[in-house]
Write an enzyme that holds these catalytic residues in place. Structure first.
Site, mmCIF file in Angstrom:
data_model
loop_
_atom_site.group_PDB
_atom_site.id
_atom_site.type_symbol
_atom_site.label_atom_id
_atom_site.label_comp_id
_atom_site.label_asym_id
_atom_site.label_seq_id
_atom_site.Cartn_x
_atom_site.Cartn_y
_atom_site.Cartn_z
ATOM 1 N N PRO A 89 58.276 4.896 -16.478
ATOM 2 C CA PRO A 89 58.303 5.678 -17.722
ATOM 3 C C PRO A 89 59.549 5.452 -18.563
ATOM 4 O O PRO A 89 59.527 5.701 -19.776
ATOM 5 C CB PRO A 89 58.237 7.132 -17.231
ATOM 6 C CG PRO A 89 57.588 7.056 -15.889
ATOM 7 C CD PRO A 89 58.070 5.755 -15.294
ATOM 8 N N GLU A 116 56.783 9.370 -6.012
ATOM 9 C CA GLU A 116 57.670 9.921 -7.043
ATOM 10 C C GLU A 116 58.550 8.849 -7.678
ATOM 11 O O GLU A 116 59.252 9.120 -8.660
ATOM 12 C CB GLU A 116 58.563 11.013 -6.436
ATOM 13 C CG GLU A 116 57.836 12.300 -6.132
ATOM 14 C CD GLU A 116 57.248 12.945 -7.373
ATOM 15 O OE1 GLU A 116 57.990 13.158 -8.333
ATOM 16 O OE2 GLU A 116 56.037 13.223 -7.375
ATOM 17 N N ARG A 154 44.756 -13.696 -21.781
ATOM 18 C CA ARG A 154 43.885 -13.980 -22.922
ATOM 19 C C ARG A 154 44.599 -14.777 -24.014
ATOM 20 O O ARG A 154 43.950 -15.301 -24.906
ATOM 21 C CB ARG A 154 43.297 -12.688 -23.488
ATOM 22 C CG ARG A 154 44.273 -11.772 -24.156
ATOM 23 C CD ARG A 154 43.639 -10.422 -24.484
ATOM 24 N NE ARG A 154 42.402 -10.566 -25.253
ATOM 25 C CZ ARG A 154 42.361 -10.752 -26.573
ATOM 26 N NH1 ARG A 154 43.496 -10.834 -27.258
ATOM 27 N NH2 ARG A 154 41.212 -10.854 -27.201
ATOM 28 N N ASP A 169 43.540 -10.447 -33.704
ATOM 29 C CA ASP A 169 43.694 -9.179 -33.010
ATOM 30 C C ASP A 169 44.624 -8.255 -33.780
ATOM 31 O O ASP A 169 45.533 -8.698 -34.497
ATOM 32 C CB ASP A 169 44.312 -9.403 -31.619
ATOM 33 C CG ASP A 169 43.332 -10.019 -30.642
ATOM 34 O OD1 ASP A 169 42.117 -9.964 -30.903
ATOM 35 O OD2 ASP A 169 43.796 -10.551 -29.617
#
Length: 254
Positions: A89, A116, A154, A169
């Site tokens: 995060p 955790e 890709r 894209d």
């Protein structure tokens, strides 16, 4: 390029690597993915890789030593100084620019955390890059690793059926970083909703202008930050700016 993945759940990767258009990249060796089960480098009869956090609190923390032993084995196998990437995060948000950079690289060592988190001492000693998919928490880093592998695969030559597909894209510099326009296919009318007439006109110049204006309008309404970035980079033409100015005038047709 080669990506080595440290994971507690290598079985999560097998179906992904063998399905869809990106399998061409994995099966053909354009993107070499090697899975390293972390428990293979744990000690003791239970192959334990986690323990309770010092200071108390909920959950478990992944131990540094099994991660270090696995990483050392990967480095011997690779014989290079590939960067170590942790999905976390606190990492930088993964975006098109970062994906493009990884697709042009020689690969990396990807660590999929669980529980955790990981003992901070290992992160401080060994991790060079931290990446995040966004402001939410996953049960583990495997989904994030799969997202990176898919996005990188890709972009490899010959993977997509149309070599230029990814140039159109969303977020691609070829579109000045804008969101892509809406797309339509048969039937021409579905549930009373008709395909925009311009797409059926055969006038390619008008079609391209319609698509450009759709991209501009969608980006202006949904992601104005991308529009500001395109403007700062000099990607917007006078015709683009005239169209956008009309969007701000209620009742006036763009």
């Amino acid at each position: 390029m080669r990506f080595d993945v440290i994971t507690l759940f290598p079985e999560l990767f097998a179906p992904f690597l063998a399905q869809g258009v990106t399998r061409r990249a994995f099966e053909g060796g354009l993107v070499d993915v090697r899975l390293w089960p972390l428990r293979d480098h744990a000690q003791g009869p239970y192959r334990r890789v986690d323990d309770r956090p010092f200071g108390g609190g909920p959950g478990m923390v992944m131990q540094a030593q099994p991660l270090q032993d696995c990483l050392d084995a990967i480095r011997v196998s690779r014989g290079d100084t590939a960067p170590v990437v942790l999905f976390s995060p606190v990492g930088d948000a993964l975006n098109h620019r970062a994906v493009q950079a990884w697709s042009d690289s020689q690969g990396a060592i990807l660590i999929c955390g669980r529980y955790e988190g990981i003992d901070q001492r290992f992160i401080d000693a060994e991790v060079q890059v931290q990446l995040s998919l966004g402001d939410f928490v996953l049960s583990g880093g495997e989904i994030a690793a799969l997202a990176l592998l898919d996005a990188v695969a890709r972009l490899q030559p010959g993977v997509l059926g149309d070599a230029d597909s990814h140039q159109l894209d969303s977020f691609n510099p070829a579109l000045d970083g804008l969101l892509d326009c809406p797309h339509y296919t048969r039937p021409e009318v579905w549930r009373g909703m008709a395909t925009p007439a311009v797409l059926m006109s055969g006038n390619h110049a008008q079609i391209e202008r319609w698509r450009r204006e759709c991209r501009l309008e969608l980006t202006a309404r949904q992601r104005p930050d991308l529009l500001d970035a395109a403007r700062r980079a000099g990607g917007l033409t006078p015709a683009d700016e005239r169209f956008l100015s009309r969007l701000d005038r209620p009742g006036e047709k763009p």
